[in-house]
Design a protein around this motif. Structure first.
Motif, short mmCIF file in Angstrom:
data_model
loop_
_atom_site.label_atom_id
_atom_site.label_comp_id
_atom_site.label_asym_id
_atom_site.label_seq_id
_atom_site.Cartn_x
_atom_site.Cartn_y
_atom_site.Cartn_z
N GLY A 67 0.64 -1.61 0.34
CA GLY A 67 0.03 0.26 0.28
C GLY A 67 0.60 0.85 0.02
N LEU A 68 0.13 2.81 -0.18
CA LEU A 68 1.20 3.89 -0.86
C LEU A 68 -0.29 4.84 0.46
N LEU A 69 0.31 6.00 0.27
CA LEU A 69 0.21 7.22 1.12
C LEU A 69 0.65 8.15 0.13
N HIS A 70 -0.16 8.57 0.15
CA HIS A 70 -0.73 10.38 -0.68
C HIS A 70 -0.56 10.99 -0.26
N ALA A 71 0.34 12.28 0.20
CA ALA A 71 -0.08 13.48 1.00
C ALA A 71 -0.42 14.36 0.17
N VAL A 72 -1.18 15.38 0.17
CA VAL A 72 -1.17 16.82 -1.08
C VAL A 72 -1.69 17.90 -0.16
N ARG A 73 -0.93 19.13 -0.41
CA ARG A 73 -1.35 19.77 0.30
C ARG A 73 -2.13 20.76 -0.37
N ALA A 74 -3.39 21.19 -0.05
CA ALA A 74 -4.12 22.05 -0.25
C ALA A 74 -3.80 22.92 -0.54
N ASP A 75 -2.63 23.65 -0.61
CA ASP A 75 -2.72 25.34 -0.52
C ASP A 75 -1.28 25.39 -1.23
N THR A 76 -0.85 24.18 -1.93
CA THR A 76 0.34 24.33 -2.77
C THR A 76 -0.49 23.64 -3.64
N VAL A 82 5.01 11.18 -1.23
CA VAL A 82 3.99 8.91 -1.27
C VAL A 82 4.96 8.67 -0.50
N THR A 83 4.29 8.21 0.58
CA THR A 83 5.44 7.55 0.91
C THR A 83 4.64 6.14 1.21
N THR A 84 5.53 4.55 0.99
CA THR A 84 5.32 3.05 1.45
C THR A 84 4.63 3.42 2.90
N PHE A 85 3.63 1.94 2.55
CA PHE A 85 3.54 1.81 4.12
C PHE A 85 4.47 1.12 5.08
N PRO A 143 -9.81 -12.81 2.28
CA PRO A 143 -9.87 -13.66 3.15
C PRO A 143 -10.14 -13.14 4.78
N GLN A 144 -8.86 -12.48 4.79
CA GLN A 144 -8.70 -12.37 6.78
C GLN A 144 -9.82 -11.16 7.17
N GLY A 145 -10.71 -10.06 6.24
CA GLY A 145 -11.37 -9.00 6.05
C GLY A 145 -10.77 -7.99 5.77
N TRP A 146 -11.56 -6.44 5.86
CA TRP A 146 -10.92 -5.48 4.97
C TRP A 146 -9.36 -5.13 5.29
N ARG A 147 -9.11 -4.97 4.35
CA ARG A 147 -7.73 -4.49 4.42
C ARG A 147 -7.44 -2.68 3.87
N ILE A 148 -6.79 -1.37 4.62
CA ILE A 148 -6.63 -0.80 3.75
C ILE A 148 -5.04 -0.89 2.52
N SER A 149 -5.88 -0.41 1.20
CA SER A 149 -3.93 -0.86 0.02
C SER A 149 -4.22 0.58 -0.07
N GLY A 150 -4.68 1.94 0.37
CA GLY A 150 -4.13 3.10 -0.66
C GLY A 150 -4.93 4.22 0.02
N ILE A 151 -4.00 5.27 0.77
CA ILE A 151 -5.19 6.33 2.01
C ILE A 151 -4.31 7.46 0.74
N ALA A 152 -5.09 8.95 0.37
CA ALA A 152 -4.42 9.46 -0.50
C ALA A 152 -5.40 10.70 0.83
N TYR A 153 -4.52 11.70 0.77
CA TYR A 153 -5.39 13.26 1.95
C TYR A 153 -4.94 14.06 1.50
N SER A 154 -5.52 15.68 1.95
CA SER A 154 -5.36 16.45 1.86
C SER A 154 -4.87 17.10 3.16
N VAL A 155 -3.97 18.12 2.87
CA VAL A 155 -3.20 18.75 4.51
C VAL A 155 -3.56 20.15 4.51
N GLN A 156 -4.29 21.28 5.35
CA GLN A 156 -4.41 21.76 5.64
C GLN A 156 -4.10 22.59 6.58
#
Length: 160
Positions: A67-76, A82-85, A143-156
């Motif tokens: 999985g990956l996390l994508h952080a986007v600055r809302a003011d730029t 991008v960060t790996t899990f 099979p083990q349930g729900w897993r988070i495969s990616g997160i994108a989020y804005s930062v302000q």
């Protein structure tokens, strides 16, 4: 023994507790009675709890290994960071700060083994407001349930 009305001691019957427990599960539909929406939100909530407690085992259990996390600055207009899990979870384990992330009014879309959660959130470090924004969280069902495969989020930091 417990105290009843007027402070008198009364005996609690073990079978009464067992019956209440069984009836409580029956009324709630049992421990597996959650809807897919509730399961998805429980997974996201558990992930946030894992961040707060720096529980790297829980964070790994609740996410996919690639999985990956994508952080986007809302003011730029700067591109996302991008960060790996793996890197994110390692940073949670090494963190000395206390984190709290809260989301509200989530929109949850579920179709078979795929789900998306879109919600406003705020984030605190050591009980001090840090930033807010939008979380867009992608989940897949395994099979083990729900897993988070990616997160994108804005930062302000303003206009929360």
């Amino acid at each position: 023994m417990s105290l009843g009305p007027g402070g008198k001691r009364t005996a609690t019957l073990p079978w009464a507790w067992a019956a209440a427990l069984v009836l409580g599960f029956a009324a709630a539909g049992g421990p597996d009675a959650q809807t897919p929406r509730e399961q998805v939100l429980a997974t996201v909530s558990a992930f946030f709890d894992g961040m707060a407690s720096r529980d790297t085992l829980a964070l790994r259990r609740l996410s996919t290994p690639d999985g990956l996390l994508h952080a986007v600055r809302a003011d730029t207009i700067v591109g996302p960071s991008v960060t790996t899990f793996d890197d994110f979870i390692a940073s949670m384990g090494a963190a000395r700060e206390r984190y709290l992330e809260r989301m509200w009014e989530p929109t949850v879309l579920v179709e078979g083994p795929l789900a998306v959660v879109w919600a406003r959130y705020d984030f605190h470090r050591n009980a001090v407001f840090s930033h807010c924004g939008i979380d867009a969280i992608l989940l897949v069902q395994s099979p083990q349930g729900w897993r988070i495969s990616g997160i994108a989020y804005s930062v302000q930091q303003r206009g929360c």
